[in-house]
Design a protein around this motif. Structure first.
Motif, PDB file in Angstrom:
ATOM      1  N   PRO A  15       2.457   1.092  -5.385  1.00 51.28           N
ATOM      2  CA  PRO A  15       2.294   1.607  -4.013  1.00 51.28           C
ATOM      3  C   PRO A  15       2.113   3.121  -4.001  1.00 51.28           C
ATOM      4  O   PRO A  15       2.569   3.833  -4.893  1.00 51.28           O
ATOM      5  CB  PRO A  15       3.615   1.211  -3.332  1.00 51.28           C
ATOM      6  CG  PRO A  15       4.190   0.130  -4.178  1.00 51.28           C
ATOM      7  CD  PRO A  15       3.756   0.436  -5.579  1.00 51.28           C
TER       8      PRO A  15
ATOM      9  N   ASN B 279       0.912  -3.448   5.824  1.00 52.21           N
ATOM     10  CA  ASN B 279       1.111  -2.569   4.665  1.00 52.21           C
ATOM     11  C   ASN B 279       0.984  -3.363   3.368  1.00 52.21           C
ATOM     12  O   ASN B 279       1.882  -3.380   2.523  1.00 52.21           O
ATOM     13  CB  ASN B 279       2.476  -1.889   4.745  1.00 52.21           C
ATOM     14  CG  ASN B 279       2.618  -0.782   3.719  1.00 52.21           C
ATOM     15  OD1 ASN B 279       1.636  -0.212   3.259  1.00 52.21           O
ATOM     16  ND2 ASN B 279       3.856  -0.498   3.325  1.00 52.21           N
TER      17      ASN B 279
ATOM     18  N   GLU C 294      -2.354  -4.835   0.604  1.00 55.16           N
ATOM     19  CA  GLU C 294      -3.779  -4.900   0.300  1.00 55.16           C
ATOM     20  C   GLU C 294      -4.174  -6.343  -0.017  1.00 55.16           C
ATOM     21  O   GLU C 294      -3.595  -6.966  -0.901  1.00 55.16           O
ATOM     22  CB  GLU C 294      -4.113  -3.994  -0.895  1.00 55.16           C
ATOM     23  CG  GLU C 294      -5.591  -3.957  -1.242  1.00 55.16           C
ATOM     24  CD  GLU C 294      -6.450  -3.539  -0.064  1.00 55.16           C
ATOM     25  OE1 GLU C 294      -7.134  -4.428   0.499  1.00 55.16           O
ATOM     26  OE2 GLU C 294      -6.435  -2.349   0.294  1.00 55.16           O
TER      27      GLU C 294
ATOM     28  N   ILE D  95       0.832  -1.206   0.000  1.00 54.17           N
ATOM     29  CA  ILE D  95       0.000   0.000   0.000  1.00 54.17           C
ATOM     30  C   ILE D  95       0.865   1.253   0.000  1.00 54.17           C
ATOM     31  O   ILE D  95       0.784   2.068  -0.915  1.00 54.17           O
ATOM     32  CB  ILE D  95      -0.953   0.001   1.213  1.00 54.17           C
ATOM     33  CG1 ILE D  95      -1.900  -1.215   1.156  1.00 54.17           C
ATOM     34  CG2 ILE D  95      -1.765   1.297   1.240  1.00 54.17           C
ATOM     35  CD1 ILE D  95      -2.765  -1.383   2.386  1.00 54.17           C
ATOM     36  N   GLN D  96       1.676   1.436   1.030  1.00 51.38           N
ATOM     37  CA  GLN D  96       2.570   2.584   1.114  1.00 51.38           C
ATOM     38  C   GLN D  96       3.956   2.174   0.620  1.00 51.38           C
ATOM     39  O   GLN D  96       4.506   1.177   1.076  1.00 51.38           O
ATOM     40  CB  GLN D  96       2.663   3.111   2.551  1.00 51.38           C
ATOM     41  CG  GLN D  96       1.366   3.720   3.064  1.00 51.38           C
ATOM     42  CD  GLN D  96       1.051   5.068   2.432  1.00 51.38           C
ATOM     43  OE1 GLN D  96       1.850   5.627   1.687  1.00 51.38           O
ATOM     44  NE2 GLN D  96      -0.122   5.606   2.721  1.00 51.38           N
TER      45      GLN D  96
ATOM     46  N   THR E  66      -6.532  -0.329   2.166  1.00 48.28           N
ATOM     47  CA  THR E  66      -6.076   0.963   1.665  1.00 48.28           C
ATOM     48  C   THR E  66      -6.917   2.096   2.241  1.00 48.28           C
ATOM     49  O   THR E  66      -6.418   3.201   2.468  1.00 48.28           O
ATOM     50  CB  THR E  66      -6.152   0.997   0.118  1.00 48.28           C
ATOM     51  OG1 THR E  66      -5.362  -0.072  -0.410  1.00 48.28           O
ATOM     52  CG2 THR E  66      -5.648   2.318  -0.445  1.00 48.28           C
TER      53      THR E  66
ATOM     54  N   VAL F 219      -3.104   0.544  -6.055  1.00 46.70           N
ATOM     55  CA  VAL F 219      -2.436  -0.454  -5.217  1.00 46.70           C
ATOM     56  C   VAL F 219      -2.663  -1.843  -5.789  1.00 46.70           C
ATOM     57  O   VAL F 219      -1.728  -2.661  -5.876  1.00 46.70           O
ATOM     58  CB  VAL F 219      -2.948  -0.361  -3.765  1.00 46.70           C
ATOM     59  CG1 VAL F 219      -2.464  -1.553  -2.943  1.00 46.70           C
ATOM     60  CG2 VAL F 219      -2.493   0.945  -3.121  1.00 46.70           C
TER      61      VAL F 219
ATOM     62  N   TYR G 217      -7.011   2.787  -4.280  1.00 53.99           N
ATOM     63  CA  TYR G 217      -7.129   1.335  -4.109  1.00 53.99           C
ATOM     64  C   TYR G 217      -6.810   0.608  -5.411  1.00 53.99           C
ATOM     65  O   TYR G 217      -6.092  -0.398  -5.423  1.00 53.99           O
ATOM     66  CB  TYR G 217      -8.540   1.012  -3.632  1.00 53.99           C
ATOM     67  CG  TYR G 217      -8.866  -0.462  -3.551  1.00 53.99           C
ATOM     68  CD1 TYR G 217      -8.287  -1.271  -2.576  1.00 53.99           C
ATOM     69  CD2 TYR G 217      -9.770  -1.044  -4.434  1.00 53.99           C
ATOM     70  CE1 TYR G 217      -8.592  -2.625  -2.492  1.00 53.99           C
ATOM     71  CE2 TYR G 217     -10.085  -2.394  -4.353  1.00 53.99           C
ATOM     72  CZ  TYR G 217      -9.499  -3.178  -3.382  1.00 53.99           C
ATOM     73  OH  TYR G 217      -9.800  -4.507  -3.291  1.00 53.99           O
TER      74      TYR G 217
END
Length: 258
Positions: free
Chosen positions: A247, A183, A185, A41-42, A204, A242, A239
Motif C-alpha cells: 500500500p 481503497n 485496487e 491502495i492507501q 490507484t 499496489v 499502481y
C-alpha cells in the motif's frame, strides 16, 4: 408545462434506483476492501467520523441528482433517439466520452482558488472509502447534476441518444464512481500496458488525486489528463506497487525507498 404527477413518478423511481445502486456498490466495495487477498491502495486508516460524514453527503446527493433528472425527463428537455440495440450501445459510449470531457472541465474549475471551497468537502477524504465518491458539497452536486442532464441534452442537438443507453450509462457512472473510490485496487496488472487505459484507468490513478490534491482530474479515463498534461508520471510504478501488495503511504508519494 410542468406535470407534477409525471415528475413525482420519475423522482420516486430515480431516488430508489440511485439509492439501490449506491448501497449495493458500497457493499461490494466494502467486501472487496475486507477480502484477505485485497490489494489495498492507501495504507493509512480511514479517520474516525469520516464515513458518517460521507453517508450524510450521500443522502443529499441521492436526492439532488434524481431531482434534476426527474425535472428534465418530465419536461422533455432532452430529445431522445431510437432505442435499438446498436444505438443504445453507441449512446452509452457517446455519453461516457462526453461526460468525461465535461467532468474534467468541472473538476479543474473546482480546483481553482475561487471554487475550491465548494470542492473541499470531497477532499476531506484523503484515504477514500466507497462512500467518498458521492460525498460532495451541495454546489458540487449541482455541477454533477448539470453534467447528467446536460450531456444527453447537448448530444440531442447533434445525435439524439437512446434513453435506454443513457440509463445504462447512468448505472455504470454511479457504480464505477462508488466502487472506484474503494481503497482497494481491482484492475488487472496488464491494464497500464493496454490501450484500454485511455478509457478506463485503475483505481490507484484516482486515489493519487485524493492523496495529492492535484493532477488526475478525469472521471474514469486517462485521456483528458494525458491530453491536458495533468497525468502524474509516477502513477504506473505506484499502481505496480499496489498490485504487488504494498500500500501507498506518505500521502501517495512514490519515491524509491532507501
Amino acid at each position: 408545462m410542468f406535470d407534477l404527477g409525471t415528475f413525482l413518478d420519475w423522482f420516486v423511481v430515480l431516488v430508489f434506483a440511485h439509492a439501490a445502486v449506491t448501497l449495493v456498490t458500497v457493499a461490494l466495495g466494502r467486501a472487496a476492501e475486507r477480502a484477505p487477498s485485497s490489494k489495498r491502495i492507501q495504507g493509512d486508516p480511514v479517520p474516525d467520523g469520516q464515513v458518517e460524514r460521507e453517508i450524510r453527503a450521500n443522502i443529499r446527493f441521492c436526492l439532488l441528482i434524481p431531482l434534476a433528472l426527474a425535472l428534465a425527463l418530465q419536461g422533455r428537455w432532452i430529445v431522445w433517439g431510437p432505442d435499438t440495440i446498436g444505438w443504445a450501445v453507441a449512446s452509452f459510449f457517446l455519453c461516457s466520452v462526453v461526460f468525461d470531457v465535461y467532468f474534467y472541465g468541472l473538476h479543474r474549475l473546482l480546483h481553482t482558488r475561487a471554487m475550491m471551497r465548494f470542492h473541499r468537502h470531497h477532499h476531506l477524504s484523503r484515504v477514500t472509502s466507497p462512500w467518498s465518491a458521492q460525498s460532495v458539497s451541495t454546489v458540487e452536486a449541482l455541477g454533477w447534476a448539470l453534467g447528467y442532464v446536460g450531456v444527453p441534452w447537448l448530444l440531442g442537438h447533434v445525435a439524439p441518444v437512446s434513453l435506454i443507453g443513457y440509463l445504462v450509462y447512468l448505472f455504470y457512472n454511479v457504480f464505477g464512481n462508488v466502487i472506484g473510490h474503494a481503497n482497494v485496487e481491482l484492475g488487472p496488472p496488464a491494464l497500464t500496458r493496454s490501450p484500454a487505459v485511455w478509457l478506463a484507468h485503475p483505481y490507484t490513478f484516482h486515489a493519487l488525486h485524493h492523496a495529492r490534491f492535484t493532477g488526475h482530474f478525469g472521471f474514469g479515463s486517462t485521456f483528458m489528463d494525458r491530453l491536458a498534461g495533468t497525468e502524474w508520471p509516477d502513477w504506473v510504478p505506484a499502481y505496480e506497487r499496489v498490485m504487488a501488495g504494498e500500500p501507498l503511504r506518505q500521502h501517495g508519494k512514490t519515491e524509491p525507498r532507501a
